[in-house]
Design a protein around this motif. Sequence first.
Motif, PDB file in Angstrom:
ATOM      1  N   ILE A 145      28.038   8.878  42.649  1.00  0.00           N
ATOM      2  CA  ILE A 145      28.179   9.952  41.672  1.00  0.00           C
ATOM      3  C   ILE A 145      26.973  10.885  41.709  1.00  0.00           C
ATOM      4  O   ILE A 145      27.113  12.110  41.618  1.00  0.00           O
ATOM      5  N   GLU A 146      25.764  10.326  41.842  1.00  0.00           N
ATOM      6  CA  GLU A 146      24.580  11.173  41.925  1.00  0.00           C
ATOM      7  C   GLU A 146      24.636  12.053  43.174  1.00  0.00           C
ATOM      8  O   GLU A 146      24.302  13.239  43.136  1.00  0.00           O
ATOM      9  N   LYS A 147      25.053  11.467  44.294  1.00  0.00           N
ATOM     10  CA  LYS A 147      25.192  12.242  45.530  1.00  0.00           C
ATOM     11  C   LYS A 147      26.231  13.344  45.353  1.00  0.00           C
ATOM     12  O   LYS A 147      26.036  14.492  45.766  1.00  0.00           O
ATOM     13  N   MET A 148      27.348  12.987  44.720  1.00  0.00           N
ATOM     14  CA  MET A 148      28.395  13.968  44.464  1.00  0.00           C
ATOM     15  C   MET A 148      27.888  15.073  43.533  1.00  0.00           C
ATOM     16  O   MET A 148      28.191  16.254  43.715  1.00  0.00           O
ATOM     17  N   ALA A 149      27.059  14.691  42.553  1.00  0.00           N
ATOM     18  CA  ALA A 149      26.525  15.676  41.617  1.00  0.00           C
ATOM     19  C   ALA A 149      25.665  16.702  42.341  1.00  0.00           C
ATOM     20  O   ALA A 149      25.791  17.915  42.128  1.00  0.00           O
ATOM     21  N   ARG A 150      24.778  16.211  43.192  1.00  0.00           N
ATOM     22  CA  ARG A 150      23.889  17.130  43.905  1.00  0.00           C
ATOM     23  C   ARG A 150      24.690  18.023  44.856  1.00  0.00           C
ATOM     24  O   ARG A 150      24.393  19.210  45.010  1.00  0.00           O
ATOM     25  N   LYS A 151      25.703  17.451  45.493  1.00  0.00           N
ATOM     26  CA  LYS A 151      26.518  18.230  46.423  1.00  0.00           C
ATOM     27  C   LYS A 151      27.353  19.261  45.672  1.00  0.00           C
ATOM     28  O   LYS A 151      27.432  20.432  46.052  1.00  0.00           O
ATOM     29  N   GLN A 152      27.974  18.825  44.570  1.00  0.00           N
ATOM     30  CA  GLN A 152      28.871  19.702  43.825  1.00  0.00           C
ATOM     31  C   GLN A 152      28.130  20.868  43.188  1.00  0.00           C
ATOM     32  O   GLN A 152      28.646  21.978  43.111  1.00  0.00           O
ATOM     33  N   PHE A 153      26.886  20.613  42.727  1.00  0.00           N
ATOM     34  CA  PHE A 153      26.164  21.637  41.989  1.00  0.00           C
ATOM     35  C   PHE A 153      25.043  22.270  42.804  1.00  0.00           C
ATOM     36  O   PHE A 153      24.182  22.946  42.267  1.00  0.00           O
TER      37      PHE A 153
END
Length: 600
Positions: free
Chosen positions: A512-520
């Motif tokens: 989720i943290e990886k997805m957060a950085r990628k998404q934002f």
Amino acid sequence: MAVEAEQREYAPKSKKPSEEEEKRRKKVTPGSLMKAVVRHGGGDEKPVDKDQVIYHCTIRTLEGVIVHCTKSEHGGKGYPIRQVLGKSNMILGLSEGIPTMLKGEVALFKMKPEIHYAEDDCPVRAPEDFPVDDELHFEIEMLEFSKAKARMRVHILHLIVAKAVSGKVILPQKAEPYCFTFGKSEVPKGLEMAVGTMTRGEKAVIFVSHSYLTGSPLMPMVEGVEEVEFEVELVHFVQVRDVLGDGRLIKRRVLDGRGEFPMDCPLHDSLLRVHYKAMLLDEEETIFYDTKVDNHGEPLEFSSGEGLVPEGLEMCIRLMLPGEVAVVTCPPDYAYDKFERPAEVPEGAYVKWEIELLGFEMPKDWTGLNFQSIMEEADKIKNTGNRLFKEGKYELAKAKYEKVLREYNHVNPQDDEQGKIFLNSRNSLHLNVAACLQKMGEYRKSIDVCNKVLDANPVHVKALYRRGTSYMLVGDFDEARKDFNKMISIDKSSEPDANAALLKLKQKEQEIEKMARKQFKGLFDRKPGEISEVETEPGESQASIEQNQEVGGLRQRKGAQVGRGGTLDFEEKKRGLFAGLWPSGRRIFTALGLNKCTIL
């Protein structure tokens, strides 16, 4: 037993009540109807108008003397009451009180005489020697309720002649009987209304005025005619039921059964005996199974609620009366697309069943059984639930476990050994229900069920593990970690399972943290006054992103929206963009130093 008492202010039903209903409801004055919850029910749904309700009723005087009961333990026949809200005749107190109940709930209604059998023009006759003029306690156990599906009638009408008052023939006699469905505007409105009052085999002359001569496939609009005389014979009519309400699963009654619908239909968990013929809805109506041929002439016997026959077949059989013959047309998703497919049935095939319900046996009554016999019956039902769970039929499995839990409310262990056996069995059933809810995606409800076990035993390791798993699936990682760590502190033998769960938890957090950085990525490095959109990386499909986002039990809307003033607020009071997407969003943004971001 703890009893929660409350005085109810009964709200009006969702539909606008008729003048007669409204007048009747005004008889419920403050203090005339009181409710006490004896045993809480399950879920959050309550019966509404046109639902079929199935319940046991015990009526006592204020001194506790039983004057009427449906249960065999108090002299009744053991058969519960079946009624349809808003359709069946009911005493006023129950028609107002029953819609407040949950499935499995036991409630005590204290009623003044004027809202039970002493009501003026009461639609229900009191039992013989009944204390009509006394204030009474009505103990209601809500066993089940469900939608009473819409029904229609197909009429087969022999039209002899239709002519104007002047004698001019408008429609000559038809050689073949005319078939039409009631309520579908397939004959003029006035003719349909009149036919609805006829009995099978009746002949009648019907006069329909111009205002009721609506256009229809039988006869177009007639101009210049004030009245039409129809001479007809009602050859036959067939009851038709739209089981799903969308026109796909249709049951047509061919031969009437014994009893009254729905009071004399099979209950859940009944043992059913049926003959049926199954065929494809192709041009030849290919027969692929017939109990009278393929089962050596013997009827099929099966228990309802166990997933032993296609869902559409069972749903329709449970709407039949003993001796009834019906024809059912069924869509593939309620036939063999989700059931073991016979070799002759292709994928996506609609099927037709001709069914005869020979009879059924009611579920076994546990009243009067000793503790050992009760636990044996419970194990049988639990084993059935376990089989259904393994087959992926989680809703049916949950219903089995919940049935035993409802029955357990009447079980009283006599010593410590029985108490231990009973408690272990009840906890196991609760955790099985929680497992079903997890599989169904109802993670919050699964947590609530686990809490029932942990409230009584805070160190129950299996309940901690199941609750921790549900917390992880819903995205509440901190609570999940607490449960897994507590397992280790309580029981060292659970350490391998707890460590494996903690490792999985850590992986999900990292995802989720990886997805957060990628998404934002790039969201906060735009020029002043620019509003950034959340976008996918090149080559990354939206489907894969949505799949990852389901880790937290929620789906993200594509694109971030900035409120008026260009502020993204991640504080607790205003849960903003990212905090709304993932429960751990606020924690991640805190780690990034972005508790509150303003786009200038």
